[in-house]
Design a protein around this motif. Structure first.
Motif, mmCIF file in Angstrom:
data_model
loop_
_atom_site.group_PDB
_atom_site.id
_atom_site.type_symbol
_atom_site.label_atom_id
_atom_site.label_comp_id
_atom_site.label_asym_id
_atom_site.label_seq_id
_atom_site.Cartn_x
_atom_site.Cartn_y
_atom_site.Cartn_z
ATOM 1 N N VAL A 186 0.736 -1.363 0.039
ATOM 2 C CA VAL A 186 -0.040 0.070 0.053
ATOM 3 C C VAL A 186 0.896 1.285 -0.084
ATOM 4 O O VAL A 186 2.103 1.063 0.118
ATOM 5 N N GLU A 187 0.287 2.446 -0.161
ATOM 6 C CA GLU A 187 1.053 3.823 -0.187
ATOM 7 C C GLU A 187 1.777 3.849 1.109
ATOM 8 O O GLU A 187 1.325 3.577 2.132
ATOM 9 N N GLY A 188 3.317 4.148 1.081
ATOM 10 C CA GLY A 188 4.010 4.113 2.025
ATOM 11 C C GLY A 188 4.592 2.883 2.769
ATOM 12 O O GLY A 188 5.103 2.757 3.741
ATOM 13 N N GLY A 189 4.142 1.792 1.851
ATOM 14 C CA GLY A 189 4.482 0.419 2.698
ATOM 15 C C GLY A 189 5.802 0.270 2.655
ATOM 16 O O GLY A 189 6.615 0.631 1.849
ATOM 17 N N THR A 190 6.327 -0.894 3.411
ATOM 18 C CA THR A 190 7.586 -1.403 3.268
ATOM 19 C C THR A 190 7.907 -2.213 1.850
ATOM 20 O O THR A 190 9.142 -2.472 1.618
#
Lengths: 447, 537
Positions: A186-190
């Motif tokens: 997801v957005e900003g995920g690892t």
């Protein structure tokens, strides 16, 4: 024409010995109703003509001048010594070593290959090879099901989509269910597979958890924690690894992998539009009788000489038939020989240099793109030699660069709809600073 | 223990293998040391350039590999100089027999000459450096080659459609049965059709494949003429039959002369007729399985189409299918998306590119009936290049000659050896002939294994032994079309000599081989105490 050496006189002599008037008599037992009614193939070509034809086809390919494309197949140097060794007719024109006394070259080289894969992965036993990494992974999943007597496998969505599709095809036959562990994309995920997500998906009827290291996005997964999550439910950990990364990343046995599968193409094998490559598989000795594929073992002859033979063949189709662990017969022996030659040629220092260069050049291209304001890393986690970069309007710009002979990596939206406008860039020891400058310059020009 | 298991444990004649247990600490004679013994710290063959300081500087603002994920100690790969590396592998290669050293009549494997121009073609950088995920506009040559090869295989076999994806014959079998399964499920008969019928002469991969796909293999006996027994087949066929897998010509080298009735019976029962195409070398231009009505067949490019066997691969096992299975083929297929197929073929056969013709890989998801992928990407492309080169070199006339001469040579050996060895099926064969060593076994206690080991001392590879299972002490000889009459005659003499030795000096045969780099190996010990990798001190 054909490569047959027979002259008209030769054929007459054979027909006379057999006692028939013409070769057509030898085909008289084909029922008239099923005889071929047509066979319209092009005329034969002399060597210079067939060379021209193949050159025509080769010329229709545009090999990029600059490429950052990986996604499972990596452009590495094929050392001259590797081509030389697999070009030897004694290796390439022999077959399965069913008569070991005249196949010690093949058998010993496979034993060395098995040894090298064990050393690279830290595992206790490795097979003689599988068709490719994807089928090796699928076979590993089936092996895990046999070992645990469970009928479900869990696989991270950060495993290469080609591998997952092959896994699905192989599991369809024996009705093995596949459950997916959603990677954090997801957005900003690892960009990684979290142990919590794995634990949440695993149930006590999962035979294994399949995770790729580095994963599809180049991300370095928390393999030890993921292995723990699998073992907590009695599932096996199947690690799908990229072999050159093992120069720098932890060997799978050290984090508790039960079965290792890999695509061996990065070990001195040309890209060759998808094959032939070589699938690697390794495991612990206690599982060996459930391992699919050929195994070469050491023994001795009656005169006290050391020798090598195909062994533990009771797992295989030519002995056990319908009870075999797998149907595999012909594998990828010559490619395994290439990989073994490669690993012997580069040695531990060379492999580390190759991995270092690949990792540095990947970070170099990511950094240069970010510094130029052209894009930014999609995920926060550390990566090895592949990185996902968000670039606005990536699809149009990728196509424009391809027209100019520059392949700007892999468009992740082809497999991950939620990852639009994201390029997966891979650098290797062949990636020069000039390549990086060219990519960044051309990307800038397509803004 | 089955015959095969006895043979691989060196115990085919029923007596204990003559190996004494090694004494503790006994040093074995090493023929060629492992690569590890040439290893010394600091030696290298391949070097790489160092990263530039600009690269290091740029890289430094990116995250480093976490300590917890780093490798603890370097793998103990060999550290060898390039010369020592080459000497090692050259000396290892000298321990092998190969087609390019001598006769290799391994039945069922089609050990024909592997033309060198095929190797030249596969190494062309334009083909060898083509990345499978390159955008289609950059891969028009690769796609056109795959498309043209499929067109050629269609014409050769009479099938409606081809997938090049499977990596070997067994992989093609898996693909074929997965498509059969998909076909039955699509018709609502997936649950009821649980059995795959295979003749008792079938290759082991057939029943093994059935199991992999979740089917039960049912064995059908052969008739006294060596073909599948039609009555038994008809009795076994039913609404629970998914498929029949049959090799034609059979593994006895005999053409199934009731094949039309076999196909009709199978399809009449609603099942899929699968042909194992391993023996295609016998019937090029004479019999086209797709035209005869088979639903699916795998080709072995490393058999019929001359790609090298490589000591055990790589091969390639494309499948051909009839119209009713085409929807289930693995994806993606290489497609001609612009241009007339007739023009493209006509031009290609004349060595020309068709202006405006364009190829593309089938898009993901457009054919949801596909069984999916059986391997990554589109197949063993390097083998496609070789097979395409072979087919274009031969042309239609050359391929007809291949089968004519393969069948001629096998029948020649059949009549020349029929006095020395029992011939269980005394009739015209195709490209291979199966003898039985039972006379030598009964009269002199000499097994087919002993005969094979004696052949090794004559610098040729033995025929296939103990297969098919329905022939006692089986000896399967496949000369192929690329062996000269002198080679065939020399083989006949050797075999006659061995037959004589079986009565005059059987012990010599039981001691064989004596001139090879190693003698008979203790396979029982290898399995009892598995030593599958080098152990570092």
């Amino acid at each position: 024409m054909s490569y047959s050496p027979h002259t008209a006189a030769d054929r007459e002599r054979m027909l006379a010995a057999i006692g028939v008037g013409s070769v057509d008599d030898l085909f008289a037992d084909i029922p008239a109703a099923v005889r071929a009614t047509r066979f319209e193939l092009p005329p034969p070509l002399a060597e210079q003509e067939v060379r021209a034809e193949l050159a025509r086809l080769a010329g229709r390919n545009r090999i990029p001048s600059v490429s950052f494309l990986g996604a499972g197949v990596y452009r590495h140097l094929v050392p001259s010594v590797v081509s030389e060794v697999i070009g030897r007719a004694e290796f390439s024109t022999s077959y399965t070593p069913y008569q070991p006394e005249v196949s010690q070259g093949t058998l010993q080289s496979i034993y060395e290959f098995q040894s090298l894969i064990c050393e690279l992965t830290g595992m206790e036993v490795a097979t003689a090879s599988h068709y490719d990494g994807a089928t090796a992974t699928a076979e590993a999943a089936l092996m895990a099901c046999r070992l645990t007597r469970r009928h479900r496998v869990a696989v991270s969505t950060a495993v290469n989509p080609q591998v997952r599709r092959v896994l699905a095809t192989y599991c369809a036959g024996p009705a093995i269910e596949i459950v997916e562990v959603a990677a954090d994309i997801v957005e900003g995920g690892t960009g990684l597979t979290s142990p919590a997500a794995a634990a949440g998906t695993l149930s006590d009827d999962c035979a294994c958890l399949i995770v790729q290291q580095p994963n599809m996005f180049g991300g370095i997964e928390p393999m030890a924690e993921l292995a723990d999550a699998a073992h907590d439910t009695g599932a096996l950990m199947v690690a799908v690894v990229e072999p050159t990364s093992l120069a720098l990343l932890a060997a799978p046995d050290s984090y508790g992998a039960d079965i290792v599968a890999a695509e061996g193409q990065p070990l001195g094998i040309p890209a060759s539009y998808g094959g032939p490559y070589v699938g690697l598989m390794a495991a612990r000795m206690e599982s060996v009788r459930q391992m699919p594929g050929r195994l070469v073992g050491a023994t001795r002859d009656g005169q006290g000489r050391k020798g090598y033979v195909l062994t533990l063949q009771a797992r295989e189709q030519h002995i056990r038939r319908e009870k075999a662990a797998s149907n595999i017969c012909t594998n990828q022996a010559l490619i395994a020989l290439a990989a073994a030659t490669f690993l012997s040629a580069v040695g531990p220092e060379g492999l580390r240099e190759l991995a270092d260069l690949s990792a540095i050049q990947t970070r170099h291209v990511a950094s240069t793109i970010e510094t130029a304001g052209l894009g930014e890393r999609r995920f926060s986690a550390p990566y090895f030699a592949e990185v996902a970069i968000r670039i606005p309007d990536a699809s149009r710009r990728h196509a424009a660069l391809a027209e100019q002979g520059i392949v700007a990596g892999y468009l992740l939206e082809r497999d991950y709809p939620e990852l639009a406008d994201t390029l997966l860039l891979a650098a290797t020891e062949l990636t020069t600073d000039a390549d990086i400058d060219a990519l960044v310059e051309r990307l800038g020009a397509t803004r | 223990m089955s015959a095969i298991e006895r043979s691989v444990s060196g115990d085919a004649s029923g007596r204990a293998a003559a190996f004494t247990s090694p004494e503790a600490g006994e040093a074995l004679t090493i023929v060629e040391p492992l690569i590890f013994s040439a290893s010394r710290p600091g030696r290298r063959a391949v070097r790489y350039p160092l990263p530039s300081s600009a690269a290091r500087a740029a890289a430094s603002d990116q995250p480093a590999i976490p300590e917890a994920a780093a490798r603890a100690s370097a793998p103990r790969l060999p550290e060898v100089a390039e010369l020592d590396l080459l000497r090692h592998f050259n000396r290892l290669s000298h321990l092998n027999h190969a087609i390019e050293l001598g006769f290799y009549p391994l039945g069922s494997c089609t050990m024909k000459y592997n033309p060198k121009v095929n190797e030249w073609a596969a190494r062309l950088p334009g083909l060898a450096d083509s990345h499978p995920l390159d955008p289609d506009p950059l891969a028009q040559g690769s796609l056109e080659l795959e498309w043209l090869l499929a067109e050629l295989l269609k014409e050769i076999s009479g099938f409606a459609a081809i997938s090049l994806q499977p990596a070997a014959g067994a992989h093609g079998e898996l693909t074929g049965l997965l498509m059969a399964r998909a076909y039955h499920r699509a018709r609502g008969e997936g649950e009821q059709r649980t059995k795959v019928l295979v003749p008792d002469s079938s290759h082991g991969t057939n029943p093994a494949t059935a199991t992999m796909v979740g089917y039960t293999a049912v064995t059908i006996p052969s008739n006294p003429r060596g073909g599948i027994d039609l009555d038994s087949l008809r009795a076994a066929l039913g609404p629970d039959t998914a498929a029949l897998m049959i090799t034609n010509p059979s593994t006895l080298g005999i053409f199934e002369d009731q094949i039309d009735q076999v196909i009709a019976a199978v399809q009449g029962a609603g099942a899929i007729a699968y042909m194992d195409g391993a023996n295609l070398n016998a019937i090029l231009g004479r019999f086209r399985p797709g035209e005869a009505g088979f639903d699916v067949m795998h080709f072995n490019l490393h058999k019929t189409f001359s790609t090298p066997h490589g000591g055990g691969g790589p091969g390639a096992g494309p499948v051909g299918v009839s119209e009713r299975l085409a929807a289930f083929l693995p994806a993606p297929l290489p497609l001609l998306v612009a241009g007339d197929p007739e023009d493209v073929r006509r031009n290609a056969w004349a060595g020309r590119t068709t202006p405006g013709a364009r190829f593309a890989l089938e898009e993901a998801g457009v054919r949801p009936t596909s069984i999916g992928k059986v391997r990554a990407f589109t197949g063993n492309f390097g083998m496609f290049v070789r097979a395409y080169t072979y087919i274009r070199s031969n042309g239609g006339d050359g391929l007809r000659e291949v089968s004519n001469d393969a069948v001629l040579a096998a029948n020649y050996l059949r009549v020349r050896l029929a006095d020395a060895f029992d011939l269980p099926y005394d009739r015209i064969c195709k490209h291979e002939v199966v003898f039985s060593g039972r006379r030598q076994k009964r009269e002199h206690g000499v097994s087919t294994l002993d005969i094979a080991k004696a052949i090794l001392d004559h610098r040729i590879h033995p025929p296939t032994i103990y297969f098919p299972l329905i022939v006692e002490e089986a000896l399967m000889i496949e000369p192929t079309e690329t062996e000269s009459l002198e080679t065939l005659d020399a083989f006949v003499e050797i075999m006659h000599g061995i037959a004589e030795q079986a009565s005059d000096d059987p012990d010599a045969l039981r001691r064989a081989p004596v001139t090879t780099p190693v003698g008979r190996l203790d396979e029982a010990a290898a399995a009892r105490r598995p030593d599958l990798r080098h152990e570092f001190d």
